[in-house]
Scaffold this motif. Sequence first.
Motif, PDB file in Angstrom:
ATOM      1  N   ARG A  84     168.298  40.751  95.818  1.00  0.00           N
ATOM      2  CA  ARG A  84     169.330  41.145  94.833  1.00  0.00           C
ATOM      3  C   ARG A  84     169.016  40.544  93.464  1.00  0.00           C
ATOM      4  O   ARG A  84     169.123  41.211  92.439  1.00  0.00           O
ATOM      5  CB  ARG A  84     170.701  40.683  95.309  1.00  0.00           C
ATOM      6  CG  ARG A  84     171.207  41.415  96.546  1.00  0.00           C
ATOM      7  CD  ARG A  84     172.532  40.850  97.019  1.00  0.00           C
ATOM      8  NE  ARG A  84     173.586  41.075  96.036  1.00  0.00           N
ATOM      9  CZ  ARG A  84     174.780  40.458  96.077  1.00  0.00           C
ATOM     10  NH1 ARG A  84     175.049  39.579  97.028  1.00  0.00           N
ATOM     11  NH2 ARG A  84     175.675  40.722  95.155  1.00  0.00           N
ATOM     12  N   ARG A  85     168.613  39.292  93.469  1.00  0.00           N
ATOM     13  CA  ARG A  85     168.305  38.603  92.216  1.00  0.00           C
ATOM     14  C   ARG A  85     167.094  39.244  91.527  1.00  0.00           C
ATOM     15  O   ARG A  85     167.036  39.323  90.299  1.00  0.00           O
ATOM     16  CB  ARG A  85     168.033  37.129  92.523  1.00  0.00           C
ATOM     17  CG  ARG A  85     167.582  36.303  91.340  1.00  0.00           C
ATOM     18  CD  ARG A  85     168.654  36.194  90.265  1.00  0.00           C
ATOM     19  NE  ARG A  85     168.193  35.332  89.178  1.00  0.00           N
ATOM     20  CZ  ARG A  85     167.352  35.701  88.222  1.00  0.00           C
ATOM     21  NH1 ARG A  85     166.852  36.928  88.225  1.00  0.00           N
ATOM     22  NH2 ARG A  85     167.001  34.853  87.278  1.00  0.00           N
ATOM     23  N   PHE A  86     166.123  39.702  92.332  1.00  0.00           N
ATOM     24  CA  PHE A  86     164.897  40.295  91.791  1.00  0.00           C
ATOM     25  C   PHE A  86     164.989  41.807  91.611  1.00  0.00           C
ATOM     26  O   PHE A  86     163.983  42.453  91.312  1.00  0.00           O
ATOM     27  CB  PHE A  86     163.707  40.004  92.719  1.00  0.00           C
ATOM     28  CG  PHE A  86     163.344  38.551  92.838  1.00  0.00           C
ATOM     29  CD1 PHE A  86     163.469  37.685  91.759  1.00  0.00           C
ATOM     30  CD2 PHE A  86     162.853  38.050  94.040  1.00  0.00           C
ATOM     31  CE1 PHE A  86     163.123  36.346  91.870  1.00  0.00           C
ATOM     32  CE2 PHE A  86     162.501  36.712  94.160  1.00  0.00           C
ATOM     33  CZ  PHE A  86     162.638  35.852  93.069  1.00  0.00           C
ATOM     34  N   ALA A  87     166.170  42.374  91.781  1.00  0.00           N
ATOM     35  CA  ALA A  87     166.312  43.843  91.800  1.00  0.00           C
ATOM     36  C   ALA A  87     165.723  44.517  90.563  1.00  0.00           C
ATOM     37  O   ALA A  87     165.146  45.595  90.659  1.00  0.00           O
ATOM     38  CB  ALA A  87     167.785  44.221  91.948  1.00  0.00           C
ATOM     39  N   ASP A  88     165.863  43.889  89.416  1.00  0.00           N
ATOM     40  CA  ASP A  88     165.386  44.499  88.168  1.00  0.00           C
ATOM     41  C   ASP A  88     164.032  43.959  87.738  1.00  0.00           C
ATOM     42  O   ASP A  88     163.637  44.082  86.575  1.00  0.00           O
ATOM     43  CB  ASP A  88     166.419  44.273  87.049  1.00  0.00           C
ATOM     44  CG  ASP A  88     167.749  44.912  87.376  1.00  0.00           C
ATOM     45  OD1 ASP A  88     167.752  45.990  88.009  1.00  0.00           O
ATOM     46  OD2 ASP A  88     168.792  44.334  87.015  1.00  0.00           O
ATOM     47  N   THR A  89     163.304  43.357  88.679  1.00  0.00           N
ATOM     48  CA  THR A  89     161.985  42.792  88.376  1.00  0.00           C
ATOM     49  C   THR A  89     160.933  43.465  89.251  1.00  0.00           C
ATOM     50  O   THR A  89     161.236  44.289  90.113  1.00  0.00           O
ATOM     51  CB  THR A  89     161.954  41.272  88.656  1.00  0.00           C
ATOM     52  OG1 THR A  89     161.852  41.059  90.070  1.00  0.00           O
ATOM     53  CG2 THR A  89     163.196  40.573  88.133  1.00  0.00           C
ATOM     54  N   GLY A  90     159.698  43.075  89.053  1.00  0.00           N
ATOM     55  CA  GLY A  90     158.615  43.612  89.873  1.00  0.00           C
ATOM     56  C   GLY A  90     158.405  42.841  91.168  1.00  0.00           C
ATOM     57  O   GLY A  90     157.534  43.194  91.967  1.00  0.00           O
ATOM     58  N   ILE A  91     159.185  41.785  91.368  1.00  0.00           N
ATOM     59  CA  ILE A  91     159.014  40.948  92.553  1.00  0.00           C
ATOM     60  C   ILE A  91     159.700  41.608  93.749  1.00  0.00           C
ATOM     61  O   ILE A  91     160.905  41.846  93.731  1.00  0.00           O
ATOM     62  CB  ILE A  91     159.586  39.534  92.329  1.00  0.00           C
ATOM     63  CG1 ILE A  91     158.903  38.863  91.131  1.00  0.00           C
ATOM     64  CG2 ILE A  91     159.408  38.689  93.597  1.00  0.00           C
ATOM     65  CD1 ILE A  91     159.527  37.525  90.738  1.00  0.00           C
ATOM     66  N   ILE A  92     158.921  41.892  94.776  1.00  0.00           N
ATOM     67  CA  ILE A  92     159.451  42.526  95.987  1.00  0.00           C
ATOM     68  C   ILE A  92     159.411  41.517  97.127  1.00  0.00           C
ATOM     69  O   ILE A  92     158.350  40.970  97.442  1.00  0.00           O
ATOM     70  CB  ILE A  92     158.649  43.784  96.354  1.00  0.00           C
ATOM     71  CG1 ILE A  92     158.792  44.843  95.244  1.00  0.00           C
ATOM     72  CG2 ILE A  92     159.111  44.355  97.696  1.00  0.00           C
ATOM     73  CD1 ILE A  92     158.006  46.116  95.512  1.00  0.00           C
ATOM     74  N   VAL A  93     160.576  41.280  97.740  1.00  0.00           N
ATOM     75  CA  VAL A  93     160.675  40.306  98.822  1.00  0.00           C
ATOM     76  C   VAL A  93     161.291  40.952 100.055  1.00  0.00           C
ATOM     77  O   VAL A  93     162.262  41.712  99.953  1.00  0.00           O
ATOM     78  CB  VAL A  93     161.482  39.060  98.384  1.00  0.00           C
ATOM     79  CG1 VAL A  93     162.865  39.435  97.900  1.00  0.00           C
ATOM     80  CG2 VAL A  93     161.575  38.038  99.510  1.00  0.00           C
ATOM     81  N   ASN A  94     160.706  40.687 101.210  1.00  0.00           N
ATOM     82  CA  ASN A  94     161.202  41.196 102.484  1.00  0.00           C
ATOM     83  C   ASN A  94     160.984  40.167 103.579  1.00  0.00           C
ATOM     84  O   ASN A  94     160.203  39.227 103.430  1.00  0.00           O
ATOM     85  CB  ASN A  94     160.453  42.485 102.875  1.00  0.00           C
ATOM     86  CG  ASN A  94     160.813  43.667 102.000  1.00  0.00           C
ATOM     87  OD1 ASN A  94     161.884  44.245 102.115  1.00  0.00           O
ATOM     88  ND2 ASN A  94     159.898  44.031 101.098  1.00  0.00           N
ATOM     89  N   SER A  95     161.692  40.374 104.704  1.00  0.00           N
ATOM     90  CA  SER A  95     161.485  39.574 105.911  1.00  0.00           C
ATOM     91  C   SER A  95     160.664  40.373 106.916  1.00  0.00           C
ATOM     92  O   SER A  95     160.823  41.587 107.033  1.00  0.00           O
ATOM     93  CB  SER A  95     162.828  39.215 106.562  1.00  0.00           C
ATOM     94  OG  SER A  95     163.493  38.189 105.860  1.00  0.00           O
ATOM     95  N   ALA A  96     159.822  39.652 107.654  1.00  0.00           N
ATOM     96  CA  ALA A  96     158.965  40.293 108.649  1.00  0.00           C
ATOM     97  C   ALA A  96     159.215  39.680 110.024  1.00  0.00           C
ATOM     98  O   ALA A  96     159.376  38.461 110.149  1.00  0.00           O
ATOM     99  CB  ALA A  96     157.496  40.117 108.278  1.00  0.00           C
TER     100      ALA A  96
END
Length: 241
Positions: A180-192
């Motif tokens: 949510r914090r990175f929503a407007d950035t190029g940083i993509i975060v996920n859980s695996a």
Amino acid sequence: MGPVNDTKTALVTGANKGIGFAIAQGLGPVGFRVAVGARDDARRETAVERLRAAGVDAFGVALDVTSDESVAEAVEAVEKEAGRLDVLVNNAGIAGRIDDDGQDPTTLDLDVVRTVLETNVFGVVRVTNAMLPLLRRSDAPRIVNMSSNMGSLTLRTGPVLAAYAPSKTMLNAITTQYARRFADTGIIVNSACPGYVATDFTGFNAPRTPEQGAAIAIRLATLPDDGPRGGFFDDEGPVPW
């Protein structure tokens, strides 16, 4: 190898063995120079040697995810070696003590919970936030948090482990906050979720290989810019929260 700026760099925490090592090994062939984050000097050096022998451009980074000082030094080491960070795989994790019913919820040893959270949750936040300045220098920064479907409140898989399983639930929750914090950035975060993999973590008594477990992390580490954000995935697709 061209100039440093042309080479993508990935840091994998807890990369000296098991799934972490397999992730490091898998990132090499898809164009990454791999920083092997690990606490133990000898094991780290051995892992780097094994990766180099397999054709991976690897270097070691001393990293204890529970130590602010160690993490700060790791940031300096990565910056000096690579100048930026393109991928962070938060793989370091512990199961916690399971003897003497230490993870039975009715007899739960709170010190076990604290110890597990210190590595599995606080360690991820500590490393992620420290590495953010380097990740922001990347054209396509990706963060992959290695979780477990034992943390799924829907699936409730595996044995009753009242420290480990909730640590992964919380890790997933933190992942969504970062997304949510990175929503407007190029940083993509996920859980695996790597699945049930034969490592020392499982007493090597599991059906999946470390390479199979690493595949989803490598996929999430190499997502296109329009890839999913803030999700929880395994080989089959989204994992229920």
